[in-house]
Design a protein around this motif. Structure first.
Motif, short mmCIF file in Angstrom:
data_model
loop_
_atom_site.label_atom_id
_atom_site.label_comp_id
_atom_site.label_asym_id
_atom_site.label_seq_id
_atom_site.Cartn_x
_atom_site.Cartn_y
_atom_site.Cartn_z
N ILE A 1 0.84 -1.18 0.00
CA ILE A 1 0.00 0.00 0.00
C ILE A 1 0.88 1.24 0.00
O ILE A 1 1.81 1.35 0.80
N GLN A 2 0.60 2.16 -0.91
CA GLN A 2 1.28 3.45 -0.92
C GLN A 2 0.39 4.48 -0.23
O GLN A 2 -0.75 4.68 -0.63
N SER A 3 0.94 5.10 0.79
CA SER A 3 0.19 6.10 1.55
C SER A 3 0.85 7.46 1.39
O SER A 3 2.01 7.63 1.80
N PRO A 4 0.18 8.42 0.79
CA PRO A 4 0.80 9.74 0.59
C PRO A 4 1.00 10.46 1.91
O PRO A 4 0.12 10.46 2.77
N HIS A 5 2.16 11.05 2.07
CA HIS A 5 2.48 11.78 3.30
C HIS A 5 2.68 13.25 2.94
O HIS A 5 3.53 13.59 2.12
N ASP B 1 -6.63 16.64 1.90
CA ASP B 1 -6.99 15.31 2.41
C ASP B 1 -8.13 14.71 1.59
O ASP B 1 -8.24 13.48 1.48
N ALA B 2 -8.99 15.58 1.02
CA ALA B 2 -10.14 15.09 0.27
C ALA B 2 -9.76 14.52 -1.09
O ALA B 2 -10.49 13.70 -1.64
N ILE B 3 -8.62 14.95 -1.65
CA ILE B 3 -8.27 14.49 -3.01
C ILE B 3 -7.18 13.42 -2.99
O ILE B 3 -6.85 12.87 -4.04
N LEU B 4 -6.63 13.09 -1.81
CA LEU B 4 -5.59 12.07 -1.72
C LEU B 4 -6.13 10.82 -1.03
O LEU B 4 -7.00 10.90 -0.18
N LEU C 1 -11.49 18.68 -6.44
CA LEU C 1 -12.19 17.41 -6.37
C LEU C 1 -13.12 17.25 -7.57
O LEU C 1 -13.24 16.16 -8.13
N GLY C 2 -13.78 18.31 -7.97
CA GLY C 2 -14.65 18.24 -9.14
C GLY C 2 -13.90 17.90 -10.40
O GLY C 2 -14.39 17.13 -11.25
N ILE C 3 -12.70 18.47 -10.56
CA ILE C 3 -11.90 18.16 -11.74
C ILE C 3 -11.50 16.69 -11.74
O ILE C 3 -11.56 16.00 -12.77
N LEU C 4 -11.08 16.17 -10.58
CA LEU C 4 -10.63 14.79 -10.50
C LEU C 4 -11.77 13.80 -10.76
O LEU C 4 -11.59 12.78 -11.43
N GLU C 5 -12.95 14.10 -10.23
CA GLU C 5 -14.04 13.13 -10.33
C GLU C 5 -14.87 13.28 -11.60
O GLU C 5 -15.39 12.28 -12.12
N GLN C 6 -14.98 14.50 -12.13
CA GLN C 6 -15.90 14.72 -13.25
C GLN C 6 -15.27 15.43 -14.44
O GLN C 6 -15.93 15.59 -15.46
N GLY C 7 -14.00 15.84 -14.34
CA GLY C 7 -13.41 16.70 -15.37
C GLY C 7 -12.78 16.00 -16.54
O GLY C 7 -12.07 16.64 -17.33
#
Length: 607
Positions: free
Chosen positions: A76-80, A127-130, A242-248
């Motif tokens: 597992i890769q966990s971003p820090h 935190d919401a996009i990682l 977040l909108g760009i990542l999920e819907q863009g």
């Protein structure tokens, strides 16, 4: 960092230059060597001014039974994130303070700040996009050989999911390799075939911008409301990451890399060999981008142009080498090795692209109102580029009783990146060594402590890292060059020439000591290096109002000197072999001066 230009080292994979080490399956690598001083790197000539990384892949062994080997790993890769935001009420206090210091009115009232403190923090946008991501790799290899032939066949797959949220973002890479060696009397044939395919799916925007925007957003803002709408605010007025990542939309890469290498070695006599190498690499890279429109609340829109882009790049690289080598030992004391060879490296790169605007919002296909974007689908993004490098090189080395060592290397390179009068360049180097522990008076030291060797080298290496065709004036279309009667009018883009462009040269001095202790279980290497790079290839800086771009010119001189210490310790026990390594270096860089004024003045005269 020994040049203001490209500091990338030259990568040589199984004798073929210019390989991409990132596309190799790690399980296929037998060894990696780094050549730093001019004496060892000189035989590779151009591009070796910044060092050489030699990679050798695994091969089978003669007279060995067939062996199957599997290697797998998963994790597992966990971003820090190395920083955290202040609390929401603290941010409001600091923003008020900044406004007052600027002579403006505060943004938040004391009651609003109290409310922020009582309500607590919203989820930080970063935190919401990682997210944590899954990574795995699997490799299966088959090795073996008989009296005349040995082989290795390897296949592997790597799957690495993205740490950014979104629909199935990540990388999958497939690797295949076959190494085959056959002996037919005095003839030895080695053939290598390797293929890799990378499939990448990512978002359609810039990762760096998304990270920065999410990281600088205060924690009193929500990223989405109860109705699922992506929110903007007075810090992010245009986009919501977040909108760009999920819907863009998305961007996919389908990249194929095929490498082949055929090596024939003929032992004419016991001491004289002829060798021919033909290698090639075919890269086919395809990128498809689909931008979808996302409307944010209360304002802001991403992807209003609804771009659909299709980019294709294909590159064919060939490397042909013919070598002759004579190696002989006279009277059991004098070892002579002479090598001479010629080589050609040729590259043909083709690219084409088509970028569409206002495509169908659901399918991304052309529809009524769709247009071709002339700014990004222009002729500058389409066409063929050809380059070539012809070389003559040689090496003569001599050693006496494994005590005294001397070597001379040279290389003559002619690059198509320079005008005929500046195309060829001569790069020599000389190196020597003295193994003190081979002396009779050092026999007791050698038997009880270890080896001791002094060495030194000096050489001149070349760098041709500059864009193609800069010694020629080139022309191309320029969309909407100026306005006439309220409409854009096309023009001609001119790239001025610099026919005086020439090789960048790096002169390197290296002095070192290799010492062994504890019967060579502990080895220490100490090096002093001094490298001066002249005629550095740099693009001139001109104001945008000049109206045209200028080519690179030989513009500077940089010195890089320092020392390096490497310590290795080897420990062998009954069942294990351990090795420990320590390396430290200190380097000082200095830009001695910028030069090349005459070249720049000549270009400014529109030569």
């Amino acid at each position: 960092m020994s040049t203001l230009n490209d500091n990338t080292p030259l990568v040589v994979i199984d004798g073929i230059t210019g390989g991409d080490i990132n596309l190799l399956n790690p399980q296929d690598i037998e060894s990696v060597s780094v050549l730093k001083d001019a004496g060892s790197a000189a035989i590779y000539g151009s591009r070796s001014a910044n060092g050489v990384i030699l990679v050798t892949t695994k091969k089978g062994k003669n007279n060995s039974r067939t062996t199957v080997n599997y290697n797998g790993q998963a994790g597992i890769q966990s971003p820090h994130v190395g920083y955290k935001p202040v609390h929401s009420y603290e941010n409001a206090i600091l923003r008020n303070e900044a406004m007052v210091n600027a002579g403006l009115q505060p943004i938040y009232s004391p009651q609003q700040i109290r409310d922020f403190q009582q309500q607590g923090d919203q989820q930080w946008f970063l935190d919401a996009i990682l997210k944590d991501s899954w990574q795995q790799s699997h490799n299966l290899s088959l090795t073996g050989g008989n009296a005349t032939t040995s082989f290795l066949v390897s296949a592997g797959v790597t799957d690495q999911r993205s740490n950014l949220v979104g629909p199935d973002y990540g990388l999958r890479r497939y690797n295949y390799r076959m190494n085959l060696t056959s002996n037919y009397g005095k003839l030895k044939l080695t053939s290598i075939l390797a293929y890799s395919r990378s499939e990448i799916r990512e978002h359609s925007y810039s990762t760096g911008t998304l990270i920065v925007d999410a990281g600088r957003t205060p924690t009193y803002y929500k990223i989405k409301d109860d109705q699922g709408r992506y929110l903007t605010n007075d810090v992010l007025t245009e986009f919501n990451p977040l909108g760009i990542l999920e819907q863009g939309g998305y961007r996919t890469h389908d990249d194929d890399n095929l490498l082949g290498n055929l090596n024939a070695e003929l032992s004419v006599t016991k001491d004289f060999k002829l060798k021919a190498v033909f290698g090639g690499r075919l890269l086919s890279d395809h990128q498809f981008t689909r931008v979808k429109q996302v409307n944010f609340y209360p304002s802001g829109t991403y992807g209003a142009d609804r771009n659909t882009n299709d980019d294709n790049n294909k590159t064919l690289f060939t490397n042909t080498q013919l070598l002759a080598e004579f190696a002989k030992t006279f009277n059991k004391s004098h070892n002579v090795d002479v090598l001479v060879g010629v080589a050609n490296e040729s590259t043909t790169a083709k690219q084409n692209s088509i970028h569409l605007k206002y495509t169908d919002p659901e399918l991304g296909t052309p529809t009524t109102g769709t247009i071709i974007d002339p700014a990004t689908s222009s002729a500058s993004n389409n066409g063929t580029t050809e380059t070539s490098l012809n070389s003559l090189f040689g090496r003569a080395s001599y050693s006496y009783q494994n005590k005294y060592y001397g070597e001379f290397d040279f290389r003559v390179d002619a690059s198509s990146k320079f005008a005929p009068q500046n195309r060829g360049a001569f790069f020599p180097s000389v190196s020597g060594g003295y193994r003190l522990t081979e002396e009779r008076f050092m026999q007791n030291y050698r038997n009880n402590i270890g080896d001791l060797k002094l060495r030194a080298s000096y050489g001149i290496l070349g760098n041709q890292s500059v864009s193609d065709y800069q010694y020629l004036r080139t022309y191309g279309p320029f969309q909407n060059a100026y306005g006439f009667n309220n409409s854009g009018v096309g023009g001609t883009a001119i790239s001025f020439a610099n026919p005086d462009l020439r090789w960048e040269r790096a002169a390197t001095l290296n002095i070192g000591v290799d010492a062994g202790f504890l019967k060579n279980s502990l080895t220490v290497a100490i090096d002093y290096f001094n490298k001066t790079t002249r005629d550095i290839l740099l693009p001139p800086i001109v104001p945008g109002t000049f109206g045209a771009g200028l080519p690179s010119y030989n513009a500077g001189k940089v010195q890089n000197h320092g020392w390096e210490l490497t310590v290795n310790y080897y420990l062998t026990t009954q069942n294990f072999k351990h090795s420990f390594s320590f390396n430290v270096a200190d380097s000082k860089n200095k830009v001695l001066y910028l030069e090349g004024g005459d070249q720049l003045k000549a270009m400014m005269r529109c030569r």
